[in-house]
Design a protein around this motif. Structure first.
Motif, PDB file in Angstrom:
ATOM      1  N   SER A  46       0.771  -1.201   0.082  1.00 47.39           N
ATOM      2  CA  SER A  46       0.092   0.043   0.112  1.00 47.39           C
ATOM      3  C   SER A  46       0.966   1.131   0.037  1.00 47.39           C
ATOM      4  CB  SER A  46      -0.861  -0.155   1.246  1.00 47.39           C
ATOM      5  OG  SER A  46      -1.965  -0.972   1.083  1.00 47.39           O
ATOM      6  N   ILE A  56      -0.372   4.548  -1.634  1.00 45.35           N
ATOM      7  CA  ILE A  56      -1.363   5.818  -2.123  1.00 45.35           C
ATOM      8  C   ILE A  56      -1.065   7.297  -1.706  1.00 45.35           C
ATOM      9  CG2 ILE A  56      -3.484   4.276  -2.050  1.00 45.35           C
ATOM     10  CD1 ILE A  56      -4.358   5.195   0.778  1.00 45.35           C
ATOM     11  N   TRP A  89      13.091  11.892  -0.600  1.00 49.57           N
ATOM     12  CA  TRP A  89      11.953  11.735  -1.228  1.00 49.57           C
ATOM     13  C   TRP A  89      10.953  10.844  -0.427  1.00 49.57           C
ATOM     14  CZ3 TRP A  89      12.067   9.045  -6.789  1.00 49.57           C
ATOM     15  CH2 TRP A  89      10.736   9.468  -7.690  1.00 49.57           C
ATOM     16  N   LYS A 131      -4.556  -1.342  -0.225  1.00 51.38           N
ATOM     17  CA  LYS A 131      -5.335  -0.337  -0.552  1.00 51.38           C
ATOM     18  C   LYS A 131      -4.987   0.019  -1.850  1.00 51.38           C
ATOM     19  CE  LYS A 131      -6.082   1.453   4.072  1.00 51.38           C
ATOM     20  NZ  LYS A 131      -5.376   2.558   5.301  1.00 51.38           N
ATOM     21  N   LEU A 156      -4.026   6.655   3.981  1.00 50.29           N
ATOM     22  CA  LEU A 156      -3.205   5.273   4.346  1.00 50.29           C
ATOM     23  C   LEU A 156      -2.633   4.830   5.622  1.00 50.29           C
ATOM     24  CD1 LEU A 156      -0.924   3.581   2.896  1.00 50.29           C
ATOM     25  CD2 LEU A 156       0.749   5.174   3.219  1.00 50.29           C
ATOM     26  N   THR A 157      -2.630   5.693   6.635  1.00 53.55           N
ATOM     27  CA  THR A 157      -2.323   5.453   7.973  1.00 53.55           C
ATOM     28  C   THR A 157      -3.509   5.348   8.980  1.00 53.55           C
ATOM     29  OG1 THR A 157      -1.941   7.620   8.513  1.00 53.55           O
ATOM     30  CG2 THR A 157       0.028   6.376   7.636  1.00 53.55           C
ATOM     31  N   HIS A 178       5.991   5.797   1.819  1.00 58.54           N
ATOM     32  CA  HIS A 178       4.872   5.519   2.081  1.00 58.54           C
ATOM     33  C   HIS A 178       4.584   4.281   1.945  1.00 58.54           C
ATOM     34  CE1 HIS A 178       4.083   9.870   2.224  1.00 58.54           C
ATOM     35  NE2 HIS A 178       2.957   9.594   2.345  1.00 58.54           N
ATOM     36  N   TYR A 179       5.252   3.282   1.377  1.00 62.95           N
ATOM     37  CA  TYR A 179       5.105   1.733   1.610  1.00 62.95           C
ATOM     38  C   TYR A 179       5.847   1.380   2.738  1.00 62.95           C
ATOM     39  CZ  TYR A 179       8.851   2.355  -1.740  1.00 62.95           C
ATOM     40  OH  TYR A 179       9.655   2.898  -2.534  1.00 62.95           O
ATOM     41  N   ASP A 180       5.202   0.582   3.559  1.00 66.02           N
ATOM     42  CA  ASP A 180       5.546   0.023   4.841  1.00 66.02           C
ATOM     43  C   ASP A 180       5.568   1.499   5.799  1.00 66.02           C
ATOM     44  OD1 ASP A 180       5.933  -2.574   4.185  1.00 66.02           O
ATOM     45  OD2 ASP A 180       7.798  -2.450   3.602  1.00 66.02           O
ATOM     46  N   GLY A 185       7.881  10.501  -0.562  1.00 69.03           N
ATOM     47  CA  GLY A 185       6.960   9.380  -1.007  1.00 69.03           C
ATOM     48  C   GLY A 185       7.558   8.174  -0.822  1.00 69.03           C
ATOM     49  N   ARG A 186       8.702   7.983  -0.971  1.00 68.03           N
ATOM     50  CA  ARG A 186       9.375   6.473  -0.875  1.00 68.03           C
ATOM     51  C   ARG A 186       9.206   5.968   0.442  1.00 68.03           C
ATOM     52  NH1 ARG A 186      13.275   5.169  -4.974  1.00 68.03           N
ATOM     53  NH2 ARG A 186      11.929   5.691  -6.748  1.00 68.03           N
TER      54      ARG A 186
END
Lengths: 508, 306
Positions: free
Chosen positions: A438, A440, B205, A471, B188-189, B210-212, B207-208
């Protein structure tokens, strides 16, 4: 009664003030804490009579934003071509460069007709539907050169120096340099570093204008500038006249010293070439040169032969036809995302004078000049490049600085509903679908009130037999306005896994 | 790493002795005495500055956190180009009062910053933060944009997923780091709270991350350990987070929460949204790693009168 030579100092003063105003407005073309810029930063484009003429022909209607151009017409009808030598910031910069660039040609060929040719091409092609003003308008060339290359380069150099000192030098050194840097940032440098497509080309064009000075003083102004040409035509009706009308035979200092070469082969004065720099008041040993008001008696001809005129006219006709026969005219352009407020493509192309103001003001450096993606006529027009920056949801600056209304001024409410394009997922790239993680970030950043990116929670079976709750994002097409923030923040390397496409008529 | 070692590395780097990027090898002792019974204060009301004062007084006064001469960093959420009414950012009056209290407590420097998501000038202006904090004329106080040059790489010795990330140097060096997040919905969270607020103090960065994200937030929180977390739940976003935008997304709770333990404060704030602390991955992860206490039965909750 002869005039005093101090008029030259007055002219220089006026040039200095106008150049400072120009540079001040250039620097003010930025966010300043409010959504409207408190100065008319597009002033010079709206004063530009050439913009008025070309845009009116291209649009077949009067664009009311351009009313200030009539001030310059009135000024020219009274005083002649004073704009070129008293106001024009490009002319002033060229004059300043004369200290460093000395003409190399002994005898320069008479090319004054060229500017009328350029003017004719511009007017003709506009009347027949394609507007090429951006390739020849002096302010477009100047502002683009400054905004796309010179200003970013200057900032890169200066910031680079101070940043290097800050990060690598001992603290006591940066304690000295930082206050200086902060001072420069506050009063001189742009707020942040910007990066532009076509920076090199814009710089080449601008420096080219200055390099022409090696051929002769004010070479661009005398021989090429279509605005100069237009003002020359208008100044044929002006009432302020230089006297005497022929350089008197004994010294001819006024003729040999004239930066505009405003004398023909028979030493006859050509009032339309004179930009009233007032230098000749100083040259004249007898003090007989003066300027006087008298009724206009325009000579019936200008410095362009009928044959040259016909060729230019035909060229102006050929250009629109040429653009229509390019392959790009047949291809869809869904990768072209116009700025908010942009009118439909045909009106937009007719109105946009490629001045670069919208790209200069764009708070996220997101607007970039187009190269040949839409054919030669689309060059230097603005497009949103989301991987560079996104369109800030609450920002309306670009539509506010457009001098011709190619971008219609938007209220915040209008802006929120203005569709630039639409975002589409590439599920072959998206982390959630490919790596089963996930992410997003796109959904998080989507600014519209009912988010245009939504997600479903799905339990997915993985290859190793385990399952995971994911998600999974998707775009709700009807809600997306194409601001591009999703594409900007997408953490996938290279091209984003969600991309915005411009309004492609074929899809709707 | 102790303070002496830390300063030594800074000095070496400044002197140019190390030409490679500096490596702040921070090893934060997880746990600490407080974890068993952390104190959570809550207060309801409309007068935010007075509420902030009551809470700090109840925690022993700002002097308990800020000693004379301390360098203080206050890290609110100023991430979005949204207004106070839209509730995406920390309310500026809370930050205003905290700055004032820190200055009164004798701080030698108080810095407020956030690394924003939208354009920074717009965020600072339209969140009301810049207009509110401009009124503080004290020379020791600065409201700054996150300066790219101040982010330095850090090795996360206790990192489970992240091994290295860059952090804001002033946040690392602060004697007292005060975490002032906004409580709000986050796709997300689930919720964005104190542990999530650290995102504005890190570089790279993002955005990096955001996964895990849950484990990574816990990792990041091993490096910066706030002395005080004060959660703004005066107005909260309950849907379309973390930026909302519509009045419908906002719920007025008129509540502030404070604790020395970020995890405990987050856990309590979670209940205001009708959710359980363990549903928030970052809270759960941080709790399991001993960064704080999410079990509210193991916390002393004090409700103050406004």
């Amino acid at each position: 009664m002869p005039m005093k030579p101090y008029w030259k100092q007055v002219r220089r003063f006026s040039q200095g003030i106008c150049l400072l105003i120009f540079l001040f407005l250039f620097r003010q073309t930025d966010y300043s804490g409010t959504d409207t810029i408190p100065y008319a930063v597009n002033l010079f484009f709206r004063l530009d009579t050439l913009v008025l003429a070309v845009v009116t022909l291209a649009m077949k209607t009067f664009v009311s934003l351009l009313w200030p151009a009539f001030i310059i017409i009135a000024l020219t009808l009274v005083f002649g071509r004073v704009f070129c030598s008293w106001v024009c910031p490009l002319g002033t910069s060229i004059d300043l460069s004369d200290r460093f660039i000395k003409p190399r040609l002994k005898r320069e060929p008479d090319l004054k007709f060229l500017k009328y040719g350029v003017l004719t091409i511009l007017l003709m092609s506009s009347a027949f539907g394609v507007q090429f003003l951006g390739f020849a308008d002096p302010f477009s060339l100047l502002v683009r050169g400054l905004a796309f290359s010179l200003d970013p380069m200057m900032n890169y150099l200066i910031s680079g120096f101070f940043d290097t000192v800050y990060t690598h030098a001992p603290a006591f050194v940066s304690d000295l340099t930082e206050p200086l840097y902060q001072g420069l940032k506050a009063f001189f440098l742009p707020y942040k570093q910007s990066f532009f497509h076509l920076a090199g080309l814009s710089l080449c064009i601008l420096t080219g204008i200055f390099l022409l000075e090696f051929l002769g003083r004010r070479f661009w102004c005398r021989n090429l500038c279509p605005l100069g040409g237009l003002l020359a035509l208008i100044s044929k009706f002006s009432i302020l006249k230089r006297i005497p009308l022929k350089s008197c035979s004994h010294c001819r200092l006024c003729e040999s010293g004239c930066r505009m070469m405003a004398f023909d082969d028979n030493s006859r004065f050509q009032p339309e070439e004179c930009n009233l720099c007032m230098d000749c008041l100083e040259f004249c040993p007898d003090g007989i040169t003066t300027f006087r008001f008298s009724l206009p008696r325009p000579r019936p001809f200008v410095d362009i032969t009928r044959r040259q005129m016909v060729v230019a006219g035909l060229a102006g006709l050929a250009l629109p036809v040429l653009t229509r026969t390019q392959a790009v005219s047949q291809l869809p352009h869904d990768n072209i995302i116009r700025p908010p407020g942009a009118r439909d493509e045909i009106e937009f192309s007719a109105l946009c004078v490629r001045c670069g103001e919208c790209m200069k003001v764009c708070i996220n450096n997101a607007l970039q000049p187009l190269f040949l993606e839409k054919g030669i006529e689309g060059m230097f027009t603005p497009v949103l490049v989301p991987r560079m920056g996104y369109c800030e949801f609450n920002c309306t600056l670009c539509s506010g600085v457009c001098p011709t209304g190619a971008l219609e001024k938007l209220t915040l409410e209008q802006k929120h509903g203005f569709v630039l394009g639409r975002a589409y997922f590439d599920k072959n790239k998206c982390m959630v679908y490919v790596r089963e993680k996930s992410c997003i970030v796109c959904e998080e950043h989507c600014p519209v009130h009912d988010k245009a990116i939504k997600f479903d929670e799905k339990t997915v079976q993985r290859a190793d037999g385990t399952s995971i709750l994911l998600k999974q994002p998707h775009v709700v097409e009807a809600l997306c306005i194409g601001c591009g923030i999703c594409e900007y923040v997408c953490p996938v390397e290279g091209a984003a896994a969600i991309r915005v496409f411009g309004k492609d008529e074929r899809r709707s | 790493m102790d303070r002496r070692e830390f300063l030594k590395q800074v000095a070496l780097w400044s002197a140019g002795a190390v030409m490679s990027p500096p490596m702040f090898d921070l090893l934060s002792p997880a746990g600490a005495a407080e974890i068993d019974m952390p104190e959570i204060l809550t207060i309801k009301g409309r007068d935010l500055p007075a509420m902030v004062r009551s809470m700090t007084e109840a925690l022993g006064g700002m002097g308990a956190f800020v000693k004379t001469g301390d360098k203080v960093v206050i890290k609110p959420n100023i991430g979005w180009d949204r207004t106070i009414e839209q509730a995406a950012n920390t309310h500026p009056l809370i930050v205003f009062e905290l700055v004032r209290l820190c200055l009164d407590a004798g701080a030698s420097r108080v810095l407020v910053f956030d690394r924003t998501c939208n354009e920074e000038r717009r965020c600072y202006q339209n969140s009301g933060m810049a207009p509110a904090l401009e009124k503080i004329k004290d020379k020791r106080f600065r409201l700054e944009y996150a300066d790219d040059r101040r982010f330095v790489p850090v090795t996360l010795k206790n990192g489970r997923v992240l091994k290295e990330w860059s952090f804001h140097r002033d946040a690392l060096e602060a004697d007292c780091y005060i975490n002032v997040p906004k409580a709000k919905h986050h796709g997300l969270t689930g919720l964005s709270l104190g542990l999530k607020n650290i995102m504005g103090a890190v570089g790279g960065w993002r955005g990096r991350l955001h996964y895990d994200l849950g484990p990574k937030l816990a990792d990041l929180n091993t490096v910066i350990r706030p002395k005080l977390t004060l959660i703004d739940a005066s107005r909260v976003i309950v849907k379309n987070g973390p930026q909302g935008g519509d009045p419908e997304d906002v719920k007025i709770l008129d509540t502030l929460i404070a604790s020395r333990d970020t995890v405990a404060a987050d856990a309590y704030a979670t209940t205001l949204f009708g959710r359980l602390p363990k549903e928030i991955e970052a809270t759960l992860e941080a709790h399991q790693r001993g960064l704080g206490q999410m079990d509210l039965d193991q916390c002393r909750i004090r409700r103050l009168d406004a």
